[in-house]
Design a protein around this motif. Structure first.
Motif, PDB file in Angstrom:
ATOM      1  N   GLY A   1      22.438-127.337 -79.339  1.00  0.00           N
ATOM      2  CA  GLY A   1      22.628-126.367 -78.254  1.00  0.00           C
ATOM      3  C   GLY A   1      21.308-125.779 -77.755  1.00  0.00           C
ATOM      4  N   ARG A   2      21.388-125.092 -76.631  1.00  0.00           N
ATOM      5  CA  ARG A   2      20.266-124.261 -76.143  1.00  0.00           C
ATOM      6  C   ARG A   2      20.809-122.851 -75.946  1.00  0.00           C
ATOM      7  N   PRO A   3      19.988-121.833 -76.200  1.00  0.00           N
ATOM      8  CA  PRO A   3      20.457-120.453 -75.987  1.00  0.00           C
ATOM      9  C   PRO A   3      20.679-120.182 -74.492  1.00  0.00           C
TER      10      PRO A   3
ATOM     11  N   VAL B   1      18.728-130.272 -67.136  1.00  0.00           N
ATOM     12  CA  VAL B   1      19.290-131.006 -68.283  1.00  0.00           C
ATOM     13  C   VAL B   1      18.631-130.492 -69.573  1.00  0.00           C
ATOM     14  N   THR B   2      17.383-130.053 -69.432  1.00  0.00           N
ATOM     15  CA  THR B   2      16.590-129.644 -70.590  1.00  0.00           C
ATOM     16  C   THR B   2      17.007-128.265 -71.109  1.00  0.00           C
ATOM     17  N   PHE B   3      17.329-127.367 -70.172  1.00  0.00           N
ATOM     18  CA  PHE B   3      17.533-125.971 -70.559  1.00  0.00           C
ATOM     19  C   PHE B   3      19.007-125.562 -70.511  1.00  0.00           C
TER      20      PHE B   3
ATOM     21  N   HIS C   1      24.782-135.839 -68.072  1.00  0.00           N
ATOM     22  CA  HIS C   1      23.555-135.579 -67.319  1.00  0.00           C
ATOM     23  C   HIS C   1      22.340-136.200 -68.011  1.00  0.00           C
ATOM     24  N   ARG C   2      22.237-135.979 -69.312  1.00  0.00           N
ATOM     25  CA  ARG C   2      21.106-136.523 -70.076  1.00  0.00           C
ATOM     26  C   ARG C   2      21.104-138.052 -70.009  1.00  0.00           C
ATOM     27  N   LYS C   3      22.298-138.638 -70.091  1.00  0.00           N
ATOM     28  CA  LYS C   3      22.391-140.101 -70.054  1.00  0.00           C
ATOM     29  C   LYS C   3      21.874-140.641 -68.710  1.00  0.00           C
TER      30      LYS C   3
ATOM     31  N   ASP D   1       3.182-131.427 -67.265  1.00  0.00           N
ATOM     32  CA  ASP D   1       2.375-130.475 -68.026  1.00  0.00           C
ATOM     33  C   ASP D   1       2.069-131.010 -69.435  1.00  0.00           C
ATOM     34  N   THR D   2       3.070-131.637 -70.065  1.00  0.00           N
ATOM     35  CA  THR D   2       2.866-132.191 -71.413  1.00  0.00           C
ATOM     36  C   THR D   2       1.811-133.292 -71.382  1.00  0.00           C
ATOM     37  N   MET D   3       1.933-134.179 -70.383  1.00  0.00           N
ATOM     38  CA  MET D   3       0.999-135.305 -70.306  1.00  0.00           C
ATOM     39  C   MET D   3      -0.420-134.824 -70.020  1.00  0.00           C
TER      40      MET D   3
ATOM     41  N   PRO E   1      13.489-123.706 -77.585  1.00  0.00           N
ATOM     42  CA  PRO E   1      14.481-123.126 -78.505  1.00  0.00           C
ATOM     43  C   PRO E   1      15.824-123.876 -78.486  1.00  0.00           C
ATOM     44  N   HIS E   2      16.373-124.064 -79.677  1.00  0.00           N
ATOM     45  CA  HIS E   2      17.718-124.647 -79.824  1.00  0.00           C
ATOM     46  C   HIS E   2      18.691-123.514 -80.112  1.00  0.00           C
ATOM     47  N   SER E   3      20.004-123.852 -80.104  1.00  0.00           N
ATOM     48  CA  SER E   3      20.966-122.898 -80.668  1.00  0.00           C
ATOM     49  C   SER E   3      22.082-123.699 -81.348  1.00  0.00           C
TER      50      SER E   3
ATOM     51  N   MET F   1       5.448-135.364 -85.812  1.00  0.00           N
ATOM     52  CA  MET F   1       6.546-134.813 -85.010  1.00  0.00           C
ATOM     53  C   MET F   1       6.002-134.010 -83.824  1.00  0.00           C
ATOM     54  N   ILE F   2       6.135-134.597 -82.625  1.00  0.00           N
ATOM     55  CA  ILE F   2       5.709-133.876 -81.421  1.00  0.00           C
ATOM     56  C   ILE F   2       6.733-134.010 -80.307  1.00  0.00           C
ATOM     57  N   PHE F   3       7.602-135.058 -80.415  1.00  0.00           N
ATOM     58  CA  PHE F   3       8.653-135.261 -79.410  1.00  0.00           C
ATOM     59  C   PHE F   3       9.996-134.771 -79.946  1.00  0.00           C
ATOM     60  N   SER F   4       9.991-134.051 -81.084  1.00  0.00           N
ATOM     61  CA  SER F   4      11.208-133.575 -81.727  1.00  0.00           C
ATOM     62  C   SER F   4      12.058-134.766 -82.173  1.00  0.00           C
ATOM     63  N   THR F   5      13.271-134.510 -82.633  1.00  0.00           N
ATOM     64  CA  THR F   5      14.149-135.590 -83.060  1.00  0.00           C
ATOM     65  C   THR F   5      15.598-135.129 -82.886  1.00  0.00           C
TER      66      THR F   5
ATOM     67  N   LYS G   1      19.482-135.021 -81.175  1.00  0.00           N
ATOM     68  CA  LYS G   1      20.138-135.120 -79.863  1.00  0.00           C
ATOM     69  C   LYS G   1      19.300-134.554 -78.713  1.00  0.00           C
ATOM     70  N   ARG G   2      18.359-133.673 -79.016  1.00  0.00           N
ATOM     71  CA  ARG G   2      17.532-133.058 -77.966  1.00  0.00           C
ATOM     72  C   ARG G   2      16.137-133.649 -77.901  1.00  0.00           C
ATOM     73  N   ARG G   3      15.926-134.764 -78.638  1.00  0.00           N
ATOM     74  CA  ARG G   3      14.564-135.320 -78.661  1.00  0.00           C
ATOM     75  C   ARG G   3      14.130-135.662 -77.234  1.00  0.00           C
ATOM     76  N   CYS G   4      12.819-135.678 -77.045  1.00  0.00           N
ATOM     77  CA  CYS G   4      12.250-135.933 -75.724  1.00  0.00           C
ATOM     78  C   CYS G   4      12.695-137.294 -75.198  1.00  0.00           C
ATOM     79  N   ILE G   5      13.098-137.351 -73.933  1.00  0.00           N
ATOM     80  CA  ILE G   5      13.494-138.646 -73.378  1.00  0.00           C
ATOM     81  C   ILE G   5      12.289-139.394 -72.775  1.00  0.00           C
TER      82      ILE G   5
HETATM   83  C1  HEM Z   1      12.091-132.466 -74.221  1.00  0.00           C
HETATM   84  C2  HEM Z   1       7.633-133.244 -76.000  1.00  0.00           C
HETATM   85  C3  HEM Z   1       6.579-136.039 -72.176  1.00  0.00           C
HETATM   86  C4  HEM Z   1      11.114-135.466 -70.535  1.00  0.00           C
HETATM   87  C5  HEM Z   1      10.956-132.417 -74.992  1.00  0.00           C
HETATM   88  C6  HEM Z   1      10.823-131.605 -76.182  1.00  0.00           C
HETATM   89  C7  HEM Z   1       9.586-131.840 -76.698  1.00  0.00           C
HETATM   90  C8  HEM Z   1       8.926-132.782 -75.827  1.00  0.00           C
HETATM   91  C9  HEM Z   1       8.997-131.218 -77.947  1.00  0.00           C
HETATM   92  C10 HEM Z   1      11.871-130.621 -76.709  1.00  0.00           C
HETATM   93  C11 HEM Z   1      12.759-131.236 -77.737  1.00  0.00           C
HETATM   94  C12 HEM Z   1      13.641-130.214 -78.409  1.00  0.00           C
HETATM   95  O1  HEM Z   1      13.916-129.169 -77.838  1.00  0.00           O
HETATM   96  O2  HEM Z   1      14.024-130.453 -79.569  1.00  0.00           O
HETATM   97  C13 HEM Z   1       6.963-134.040 -75.100  1.00  0.00           C
HETATM   98  C14 HEM Z   1       5.578-134.457 -75.241  1.00  0.00           C
HETATM   99  C15 HEM Z   1       5.278-135.244 -74.159  1.00  0.00           C
HETATM  100  C16 HEM Z   1       6.474-135.312 -73.345  1.00  0.00           C
HETATM  101  C17 HEM Z   1       4.670-134.081 -76.387  1.00  0.00           C
HETATM  102  C18 HEM Z   1       3.992-135.931 -73.770  1.00  0.00           C
HETATM  103  C19 HEM Z   1       3.046-136.276 -74.570  1.00  0.00           C
HETATM  104  C20 HEM Z   1       7.730-136.174 -71.431  1.00  0.00           C
HETATM  105  C21 HEM Z   1       7.872-137.018 -70.261  1.00  0.00           C
HETATM  106  C22 HEM Z   1       9.153-136.831 -69.798  1.00  0.00           C
HETATM  107  C23 HEM Z   1       9.816-135.899 -70.683  1.00  0.00           C
HETATM  108  C24 HEM Z   1       6.770-137.918 -69.713  1.00  0.00           C
HETATM  109  C25 HEM Z   1       9.866-137.450 -68.624  1.00  0.00           C
HETATM  110  C26 HEM Z   1       9.371-138.075 -67.679  1.00  0.00           C
HETATM  111  C27 HEM Z   1      11.761-134.586 -71.385  1.00  0.00           C
HETATM  112  C28 HEM Z   1      13.112-134.089 -71.166  1.00  0.00           C
HETATM  113  C29 HEM Z   1      13.400-133.233 -72.255  1.00  0.00           C
HETATM  114  C30 HEM Z   1      12.205-133.216 -73.080  1.00  0.00           C
HETATM  115  C31 HEM Z   1      14.044-134.408 -69.988  1.00  0.00           C
HETATM  116  C32 HEM Z   1      14.691-132.443 -72.497  1.00  0.00           C
HETATM  117  C33 HEM Z   1      15.612-133.135 -73.481  1.00  0.00           C
HETATM  118  C34 HEM Z   1      16.892-132.355 -73.738  1.00  0.00           C
HETATM  119  O3  HEM Z   1      16.890-131.118 -73.732  1.00  0.00           O
HETATM  120  O4  HEM Z   1      17.904-133.004 -73.967  1.00  0.00           O
HETATM  121  N1  HEM Z   1       9.785-133.130 -74.791  1.00  0.00           N
HETATM  122  N2  HEM Z   1       7.461-134.566 -73.942  1.00  0.00           N
HETATM  123  N3  HEM Z   1       8.923-135.516 -71.660  1.00  0.00           N
HETATM  124  N4  HEM Z   1      11.250-134.054 -72.546  1.00  0.00           N
HETATM  125 FE1  HEM Z   1       9.411-134.393 -73.293  1.00  0.00          FE
END
Ligand code: HEM
Length: 484
Positions: free
Chosen positions: A78-80, A94-96, A106-108, A287-289, A354-356, A415-419, A421-425
């Motif tokens: 979940g998300r808060p 989809v993220t928040f 939506h995520r799919k 911003d992440t990139m 943040p998750h919930s 661990m930087i992209f999480s893991t 169901k909410r892992r980064c797509i």
């Molecule tokens: C979520 C990291 C690049 C799309 C996330 C989360 C992290 C993360 C930590 C949150 C996971 C959670 O809440 O457990 C990163 C890092 C990146 C990166 C370190 C680059 C080095 C990208 C890119 C995209 C992307 C390039 C898309 C083009 C998303 C989306 C979510 C997400 C849509 C939301 C997933 C959800 O809530 O279901 N990312 N991200 N991210 N990221 Fe990334």
């Protein structure tokens, strides 16, 4: 009632004493992930803090985090319902958004569209690679221009424009020039996004701060406006796509998403979700990139011996007559190791969004009630001294085996992209982008910093940790190459 629920939560989970009204806000400090890691030493890997009026469970360390996000993936998906989250992507992010059947659909759609334009088959892989390489070469030329006559410059904005352009190329089929003032200004404002949604941000946990003038309220107002502006920018492009939509020709990701949401069978989403999805993808990918690349460039100038070694390897594997490609990756394990070590060492997304909890759940024998806010401390996984030797030292070779090959198991345990169901797509495309950007920059240029200004690895805290302002200069190595 809430009071009884809070009392139950308080009894069952360990954690520091929380003061009335503010809770543990004063204890968070400048770098909450470090404070969370210290508290884990005292209270264990699962404990509770209070920020303002929110009870929050903090998860630390590999075991507890994976147990929660993988074994109990639905319970922690979940998300808060924070007020700031509703301001993002027109309230349809989809993220928040909290866990629900609609969120899953939506995520799919977001995931499938992203894959279709980056890694679905060899043709899309090649076309994605070409976008990234072209953008990297724009960057090289920009860097060389800024370095004319041995000048030093701050590379963050150029890296942000480059990262945003890759997402704009995928989503809109177009890029923006580095001198496009409107685009640059908007991106500069968006770089403040993470100050509001990072764990430990106060606007959502102390809502009364919004009712009288104070610095937190102005951050909040700024956040509202920057999201509005960014959403309007994307909506304008999506509307143009909708007006010229041809079901037989999918020009880019906006078309692909319009096609599934508006013309597909039972997507379960209204057309407003198209602009929300595109806004999310561009926002998340930019911003992440850009932050990842800022750290890479900073560490390359901080450790010139590593930079020289990487260039020597690129010269051997790629040679002077062509640009590096993704096929070179398997022959350049030290470059991958440098990238993984940058992610581990900086842990630049130290705490996830943040998750919930979606239902009551027990973790490490501790009961966590439904709808509890959960912070996931990724930094603690990457700096655990039981898992990593001398975690405070930057050493890419920790990822190489005795034959010099990349140890995939160790690499995957960063661990930087999480893991779960909410892992980064964007995980896969992010790794390809960082690899190609770094390889092209190093193949074409050598970088150094101003000797009169010592480099620090200090950073500012938010959803992403960003290096403080630093300046570099780039010099061309060999000849400037064009695209094949
Ligand atoms: C979520 C990291 C690049 C799309 C996330 C989360 C992290 C993360 C930590 C949150 C996971 C959670 O809440 O457990 C990163 C890092 C990146 C990166 C370190 C680059 C080095 C990208 C890119 C995209 C992307 C390039 C898309 C083009 C998303 C989306 C979510 C997400 C849509 C939301 C997933 C959800 O809530 O279901 N990312 N991200 N991210 N990221 Fe990334």
């Amino acid at each position: 009632c809430l009071w009884v629920r809070n009392l139950r939560l308080k009894r069952r989970l360990p954690g520091p004493f929380a003061w009335p009204v503010v809770g543990n806000v004063m204890q968070l400090g400048q770098m909450p992930h470090i404070t969370f890691t210290k508290l884990a030493k005292k209270y264990g890997s699962v404990y509770q803090i209070r920020l303002g009026c929110s009870d929050i469970v903090v998860l630390n360390g590999d075991r507890a985090i994976r147990q929660a996000l993988i074994q109990h993936s639905t319970e922690f998906a979940g998300r808060p319902n924070f007020v700031s989250f509703q301001m993002i992507s027109g309230g349809r992010s989809v993220t928040f958004t909290n866990y629900s059947k609609q969120w899953k659909a939506h995520r799919k759609i977001a995931q499938t569209s992203l894959r279709a334009f980056s890694s679905a088959n060899s043709k899309t892989k090649k076309s994605f690679e070409q976008h990234v390489t072209a953008e990297a070469m724009e960057l090289v030329q920009g860097f060389l221009r800024h370095s004319a006559d041995g000048r030093y410059f701050y590379p963050a904005h150029e890296l942000t424009v480059a990262a945003a352009n890759i997402m704009c190329a995928l989503c809109f089929g177009r890029r923006y020039g580095h001198d496009d003032l409107e685009f640059r200004t908007m991106l500069k404002r968006m770089s403040k996004f993470g100050e509001t949604v990072g764990a430990g941000s106060l606007v959502d946990v102390m809502p009364w701060l919004q009712s009288f003038p104070n610095p937190v309220r102005s951050v909040y107002e700024n956040f509202k406006n920057l999201n509005k502006e960014f959403f309007a920018f994307v909506t304008d492009k999506v509307v143009q796509h909708r007006e010229s939509f041809n079901p037989n020709v999918t020009r880019d990701m906006s078309d692909a998403i319009i096609s599934v949401v508006e013309h597909g069978k039972d997507s379960g989403l209204t057309k407003e979700f198209v602009e929300a999805t595109v806004t999310d993808l561009i926002g998340a990918g930019q911003d992440t990139m850009s932050t990842a690349m800022q750290w890479i460039v900073l560490l390359l100038v901080k450790y010139p011996d590593m930079q020289a070694k990487l260039q020597e390897l690129l010269d051997k594997v790629v040679g002077p007559d062509r640009l590096p490609s993704i096929e070179d990756r398997r022959s350049l394990p030290y470059l991958d190791a440098f990238i993984y070590e940058t992610m581990r060492f900086t842990s630049f997304v130290p705490v996830t969004i943040p998750h919930s909890t979606t239902s009551d759940v027990t973790i490490e024998g501790l009961h966590i009630p439904k709808e509890t806010v959960v912070f996931i401390n990724q930094w603690s996984v990457n700096h655990d001294p039981l898992k990593w030797k001398d975690p405070h030292i930057f050493d890419p070779t920790r990822f190489l085996d005795e034959n010099g090959a990349l140890d995939k198991d160790i690499a995957n345990s960063v661990m930087i992209f999480s893991t779960g169901k909410r892992r980064c797509i964007g995980n896969q495309i992010a790794k390809v982008q960082v690899f190609l950007f770094t390889a092209v920059l190093l193949h074409q240029c050598s970088f150094d910093s101003n000797p009169s200004k010592p480099l620090t690895l200090d950073c500012s805290y938010g959803l992403a940790l960003k290096p403080l302002r630093f300046c570099i200069s780039a010099k061309l190595r060999g000849k400037l190459l064009g695209l094949a």
